[in-house]
Design a protein around this motif. Sequence first.
Motif: not given
Length: 705
Positions: A410-415, A476-480, A482-490
């Motif tokens: 879901t997060f891969a598709n959403r973000y 990742p719902w929070k870091t999306a 504020t921190d896209r790079a962190r979200t991408a790694t997650t």
Amino acid sequence: MRYTVTSALPYANGPIHAGHLAGAYLPADIFVRYLRLKGEDVVFICGTDEHGTPITFRALKEGKSPREIVDYYHEHIKTTFERAKISFDYFGRTELPVHYRISQEFFLKALENGYLVKKMEKQAYCEHDKMFLPDRYVIGTCPYCGAEEQRGDQCEVCGHPLTPEKLINPRCNICGGSITFKDSAHYYIKMQEFQARLKEWIEKNEHWKSNVRNTVLGWINEGLEERAITRDLNWGIPVPLDEEDVKGKVLYVWFEAPIGYISITIEHFKRLGEQDKWKKHWLKGYDGETRIIHFIGKDNIPFHAIFWPAFLLSYGEFKDEKGKFDWLLPYDVPANEYLKLEGKKFSTSRNWAIWVHEFLDEFPADYLRYYLTAIMPETRDSDFNFADFKSKINDELVNNLGNFVHRALTFANRYFDGKVPERGELDDLDKEAFEEIERTFKDVSELILNYRFKDALKRVMELSAFGNRYFDYRKPWKTAKTDRARTATTVNVSLQIVKALGIVLEPFLPDASEKIWHLLNLEEVKVWRFRPLKEGHGVRKAEILFRKVEDEQIKNYIIKYFPENAVKDLLRKYFPRDYKELLKGKKEKKKVEEEKTMGYIKFDEFAKVDLRVGKIVEVSDHPNADKLYLVKVNLGDEVRQLVAGLKKYYKPEELLNHYVIVVTNLEPKKLRGVESQGMLLAADDGENVSLLLPDREIKLGARIR
């Protein structure tokens, strides 16, 4: 390393239940699927055991020929295994010509090598039925544990092999009457000739499960005795000798059935056009090293770990153009204990069982595979419990595994537009995730190779649980925001865990594994090795992997498939508030059906009743009932035995030689221990019964239209 893996050949006399699946077939399938992922050379062999008294007894009970029984149940069992995703390379049968040939060859080689002896022994005989009684046709009390109603081949309670003469108070399992013993010539294998070699061999097999090894050594230390390998039966593989006193006899099924592993392997490679490849899987040193592993239930331990190796030794060397070779003895015989149902032993006669084909009509195969693996009776008996089944599916498959896979996709598709995002520098927790993946592969591998399938599945689910904890910690719902790079790694790391799960789940839940592979949009062949998803690889939209088991599903399953007395107990246990209402609805439905049968019926339905003219040729008293006669009726091309409640209304001489009308297409039914193969047509006014007797002679067998 090369592997020959087998599961116990199921008798083609009934469907497969969950106890069978958990004992011999699911563990073997898990093991084989793992070996294939490792790239090992493995052949997975099984098939129906189609001879012996289980077949003839079922045929007699249903009024059919043994051929009809084995043909029907071979296909039924084969289809059931396919639906349960048991991945045999070939599922054969012991009615194949190659099996007849190889089995007779084993007999003749053992005879030639001096391991067989012919003896005149007393065999069970029923004077009432005028026939020798094979072991399953005799019932009595076990002399070892005292269990009653045990058959003459093996005690189902203590597992000890039996013979009819060993039973206490033996009686005929057809008519229920007492039996005698008459002389009959049979061939016996000299098991004592192999005792020392078998003991030495088994003592060296320190890798065997302790329950198997201890059972076998206990048997051998008691002393092995000569055991019959032929029997008086008209269905089976003929004894390949012209001797007058063994004509018409067949090879004992417990002798020829395990030879089916070899004959089915031969048939498998023949169909592949590789006629000689079977030798690599069964002959020692033919072309490299092979390990033969027999997956069985504990009731089969003596037959696979004592008698079967003795048969292989009795054959001696196998010769072909490449030279002389010994037969390979089993490398391992990993037997499981028993699976119970709600604390009670499975019983086919009382319909107390989880029949696999019925269960799969209501629930996915992965649900059954998951639960049976989670409770697999590897070292002790285990129990199938409906509340536990619901809990494990909902809490572990749905809330743990299914939830994690859905979140990652879901997060891969959403973000990230449905692509594996580029990961940044890994911190300690990210690195731990990859280490956990590698540890999972290593741990699960070791557990499967040691037949600890329950622990192996638990270890797989620990990886999924780790993924959920990792995801929750990273938020990742929070870091999306504020921190896209962190979200991408997650998301990247989470998808790597999903891919690892898609591989390590394959031996246990092949459907879920395949669905994960589909959701990850992967076409690569699965192997037991982790290769990370490439950044930028496109994945599909998230789908629900598993759905919760609802109370209503369990209620409906219980009501639909269990006998009424069991339904009441199970509903009272699991649904105490509404079991009375459910039972009331069931009774009302039954009443409506009964009322339908009391009203008018269509002409087409009536036309299905087959009424034939017959002549009573014998009348005798029922051995177990004061008010019943045993009546034999000549129908022209056959004589049938009927049980009739006419003693109050007719004397035997009033019935003898009279023409009667018989309903001939009723299913045979036992009445007070004696089978009735039809029904006499009569009128009943509530006080008197009067047979419908034709007033003139009519051709026997003529149909009433």
